[in-house]
Design an enzyme around this catalytic site. Structure first.
Site, PDB file in Angstrom:
ATOM      1  N   TYR A  10      19.954  42.711  83.540  1.00 17.64           N
ATOM      2  CA  TYR A  10      18.620  42.222  83.883  1.00 17.64           C
ATOM      3  C   TYR A  10      17.883  41.752  82.630  1.00 17.64           C
ATOM      4  O   TYR A  10      17.268  40.683  82.613  1.00 17.64           O
ATOM      5  CB  TYR A  10      17.810  43.319  84.576  1.00 17.64           C
ATOM      6  CG  TYR A  10      16.355  42.967  84.734  1.00 17.64           C
ATOM      7  CD1 TYR A  10      15.936  42.107  85.739  1.00 17.64           C
ATOM      8  CD2 TYR A  10      15.394  43.462  83.850  1.00 17.64           C
ATOM      9  CE1 TYR A  10      14.600  41.750  85.873  1.00 17.64           C
ATOM     10  CE2 TYR A  10      14.063  43.113  83.979  1.00 17.64           C
ATOM     11  CZ  TYR A  10      13.672  42.259  84.990  1.00 17.64           C
ATOM     12  OH  TYR A  10      12.359  41.900  85.111  1.00 17.64           O
TER      13      TYR A  10
ATOM     14  N   SER B 274       3.253  43.339  81.435  1.00 21.65           N
ATOM     15  CA  SER B 274       3.613  42.569  82.625  1.00 21.65           C
ATOM     16  C   SER B 274       3.050  43.210  83.887  1.00 21.65           C
ATOM     17  O   SER B 274       2.929  44.438  83.979  1.00 21.65           O
ATOM     18  CB  SER B 274       5.141  42.490  82.736  1.00 21.65           C
ATOM     19  OG  SER B 274       5.543  41.969  83.988  1.00 21.65           O
TER      20      SER B 274
ATOM     21  N   GLN C  15      -0.500  40.310  81.717  1.00 22.57           N
ATOM     22  CA  GLN C  15       0.114  39.143  82.356  1.00 22.57           C
ATOM     23  C   GLN C  15       0.030  39.301  83.861  1.00 22.57           C
ATOM     24  O   GLN C  15       0.390  40.356  84.410  1.00 22.57           O
ATOM     25  CB  GLN C  15       1.568  39.000  81.917  1.00 22.57           C
ATOM     26  CG  GLN C  15       2.349  37.913  82.615  1.00 22.57           C
ATOM     27  CD  GLN C  15       3.047  38.420  83.873  1.00 22.57           C
ATOM     28  OE1 GLN C  15       3.356  39.593  83.986  1.00 22.57           O
ATOM     29  NE2 GLN C  15       3.258  37.531  84.822  1.00 22.57           N
TER      30      GLN C  15
ATOM     31  N   TYR D 203       1.013  38.004  87.708  1.00 24.17           N
ATOM     32  CA  TYR D 203       1.690  37.243  88.751  1.00 24.17           C
ATOM     33  C   TYR D 203       0.757  37.217  89.957  1.00 24.17           C
ATOM     34  O   TYR D 203       0.338  38.275  90.440  1.00 24.17           O
ATOM     35  CB  TYR D 203       3.002  37.901  89.168  1.00 24.17           C
ATOM     36  CG  TYR D 203       4.132  37.772  88.188  1.00 24.17           C
ATOM     37  CD1 TYR D 203       4.480  36.542  87.652  1.00 24.17           C
ATOM     38  CD2 TYR D 203       4.890  38.884  87.828  1.00 24.17           C
ATOM     39  CE1 TYR D 203       5.540  36.426  86.773  1.00 24.17           C
ATOM     40  CE2 TYR D 203       5.957  38.777  86.953  1.00 24.17           C
ATOM     41  CZ  TYR D 203       6.271  37.548  86.421  1.00 24.17           C
ATOM     42  OH  TYR D 203       7.327  37.432  85.552  1.00 24.17           O
TER      43      TYR D 203
ATOM     44  N   THR E 201       0.971  33.623  84.637  1.00 24.98           N
ATOM     45  CA  THR E 201       2.276  32.982  84.705  1.00 24.98           C
ATOM     46  C   THR E 201       2.295  31.974  85.845  1.00 24.98           C
ATOM     47  O   THR E 201       1.958  32.297  86.980  1.00 24.98           O
ATOM     48  CB  THR E 201       3.391  34.030  84.893  1.00 24.98           C
ATOM     49  OG1 THR E 201       3.445  34.855  83.728  1.00 24.98           O
ATOM     50  CG2 THR E 201       4.739  33.367  85.086  1.00 24.98           C
TER      51      THR E 201
ATOM     52  N   ARG F 240      19.124  35.034  90.182  1.00 23.41           N
ATOM     53  CA  ARG F 240      19.804  35.683  89.054  1.00 23.41           C
ATOM     54  C   ARG F 240      21.040  36.378  89.603  1.00 23.41           C
ATOM     55  O   ARG F 240      20.950  37.464  90.183  1.00 23.41           O
ATOM     56  CB  ARG F 240      18.840  36.632  88.350  1.00 23.41           C
ATOM     57  CG  ARG F 240      17.595  35.884  87.841  1.00 23.41           C
ATOM     58  CD  ARG F 240      16.459  36.792  87.447  1.00 23.41           C
ATOM     59  NE  ARG F 240      15.223  36.004  87.298  1.00 23.41           N
ATOM     60  CZ  ARG F 240      14.015  36.546  87.153  1.00 23.41           C
ATOM     61  NH1 ARG F 240      13.871  37.856  87.129  1.00 23.41           N
ATOM     62  NH2 ARG F 240      12.960  35.760  87.042  1.00 23.41           N
TER      63      ARG F 240
ATOM     64  N   ARG G   9      15.041  32.238  83.066  1.00 24.01           N
ATOM     65  CA  ARG G   9      15.206  33.128  84.220  1.00 24.01           C
ATOM     66  C   ARG G   9      14.705  32.517  85.531  1.00 24.01           C
ATOM     67  O   ARG G   9      14.749  33.169  86.573  1.00 24.01           O
ATOM     68  CB  ARG G   9      14.477  34.443  83.950  1.00 24.01           C
ATOM     69  CG  ARG G   9      15.034  35.182  82.752  1.00 24.01           C
ATOM     70  CD  ARG G   9      14.143  36.336  82.323  1.00 24.01           C
ATOM     71  NE  ARG G   9      14.117  37.407  83.291  1.00 24.01           N
ATOM     72  CZ  ARG G   9      15.057  38.345  83.419  1.00 24.01           C
ATOM     73  NH1 ARG G   9      16.128  38.313  82.635  1.00 24.01           N
ATOM     74  NH2 ARG G   9      14.954  39.302  84.318  1.00 24.01           N
TER      75      ARG G   9
END
Length: 402
Positions: free
Chosen positions: A25, A107, A128, A130, A156, A165, A279
């Site tokens: 990961y 994050s 950060q 999302y 982001t 992934r 990613r």
């Protein structure tokens, strides 16, 4: 293993210490990992001009990033699940960043929560975000970051859907990792990681666990998160965040000049030229390849940061020489965290600082604010001997040491 001499040594140590489901990961990218490889290869392919007969006895490496001091032009970038590589990993990384003197960004998908990091540190950190389909969750996260004293919000932009992934799908990555026979055997074969994680305060998404009332167990929380990435995210969404957040706003995921100009118009304080570390969109250009045109278009109006493949101090010089004000790193410090915890993050930062200092000396630089245009260049084409002016195609140099 002998002395640690580079980030690549920390990468090797992390690979040995972590179960495959976690290391893959951290280390991997989307699809065939074309974008991931381009990030590294294109940085390797750039050349640095050596300049001699210059006084470089005093070299200045410190900068400001959206008004905040940084000992080197680098911030610890946001990475999800860092707390699965080391117990209380985000807290340990934030403490390392504070001790060293660079910004730290947490994050949304961290294991430790916003409040955990705020409690453990005294220096304001960045958060950060999302954006989720559930606007109330977004509002709560923004307000929590504000209450915790976060000085900047990194929004982001490039997660309308999650990139495929392949390794994560094969490994059964989830939070916590989904146990299969293969995973169980692999985890049991890494007792140092297993014992270390027993000391962790949390084992799921610390920022989201309390936000989702109907997610009564971990699998439900994971399923909710996977359904929440918002494909309707657009410029109006960015403007809403700008109105809601009254401190520094940084937009991450800029890979096109048009988006950079829109970021300026939306009132952002900085942008990050980034393809999400390879990613998300597999087959995208490297971050370094699009940096110059973006920087030329907007750098007089907004701070331009770079993210994508930083592994050495010379990579930082290359990014700055191509127009960035400063950089962010994800994997470099995460390898250090996975290898040695807080000390590993400090080790990664010190290695980058030492390499940066040496690179400045050998390229004749005393101040990173004034990098001459010819310092960072394409590798000159080789010319056949005895034929002045003749030239052939430039060789395709690969970064074999990586």
């Amino acid at each position: 293993m002998g002395p640690i001499t580079s980030v690549f040594d920390l990468e090797t140590m992390a690979r040995k210490r972590l179960p495959a489901v976690i290391f893959d990961y951290v280390h991997g990218g989307a699809g065939m990992e074309l974008t991931l490889q381009r990030n590294e290869d294109d940085l390797c392919a750039l050349a640095l001009r050596q300049h001699d007969m210059r006084d470089v006895s005093h070299r200045t490496m410190s900068v400001k990033m959206v008004g905040e001091p940084a000992e080197i032009p680098l911030a610890i970038g946001p990475t999800g699940l860092a707390g699965l590589t080391w117990a209380n990993g985000e807290v340990e990384a934030a403490r390392a960043a504070e001790h060293f003197g660079v910004p730290f960004c947490l994050s949304t998908m961290s294991i430790c929560s916003i409040e955990d990091v705020a409690e453990a540190t005294s220096r304001p950190f960045w958060f950060q975000l999302y954006l989720m389909k559930d606007r109330k969750v977004n509002e709560n996260l923004i307000h929590r970051a504000h209450a915790a004293g976060c000085s900047a919000l990194i929004l982001t932009l490039d997660l309308h859907v999650q990139g495929k992934r392949w390794a994560d799908a094969k490994n059964g990555l989830s939070v916590p990792p989904r146990l299969t026979l293969h995973n169980t055997m692999d985890i049991l074969s890494h007792p140092r990681w297993l014992v270390g994680m027993a000391r962790s305060r949390r084992r799921t998404f610390g920022n989201l666990q309390g936000e989702v009332q109907h997610a009564k167990h971990l699998s439900a929380l994971t399923q909710w998160i996977e359904s929440q990435f918002d494909p309707s995210f657009d410029l109006e969404t960015v403007k809403w965040v700008r109105k809601t957040w009254d401190r520094k706003l940084i937009l991450k995921g800029i890979m096109h000049v048009d988006d950079a100009r829109l970021a300026v118009d939306a009132g952002a304080d900085a942008i990050i030229v980034s393809n999400h570390g390879g990613r998300q969109l597999d087959g995208a250009p490297s971050s370094i390849s699009v940096l110059p045109e973006i920087a030329d278009a907007v750098r007089d109006r907004i701070e331009v940061f770079f993210d994508g493949g930083i592994r050495t101090g010379s990579d930082i010089i290359k990014a700055l020489g191509y127009g960035a004000h400063a950089c962010l790193s994800g994997r470099a410090w995460l390898y250090g965290l996975a290898a040695q915890g807080r000390e590993g993050v400090l080790c990664a930062l010190k290695l980058l600082q030492e390499e940066l200092s040496d690179c400045m000396a050998l390229t004749g630089l005393s101040d990173l604010h004034n990098i001459a245009p010819d310092v960072v260049t394409a590798q000159p084409a080789l010319r056949p001997p005895g034929r002045p002016g003749a030239s052939g195609p430039a060789p395709q140099l690969q970064g074999a040491y990586r």
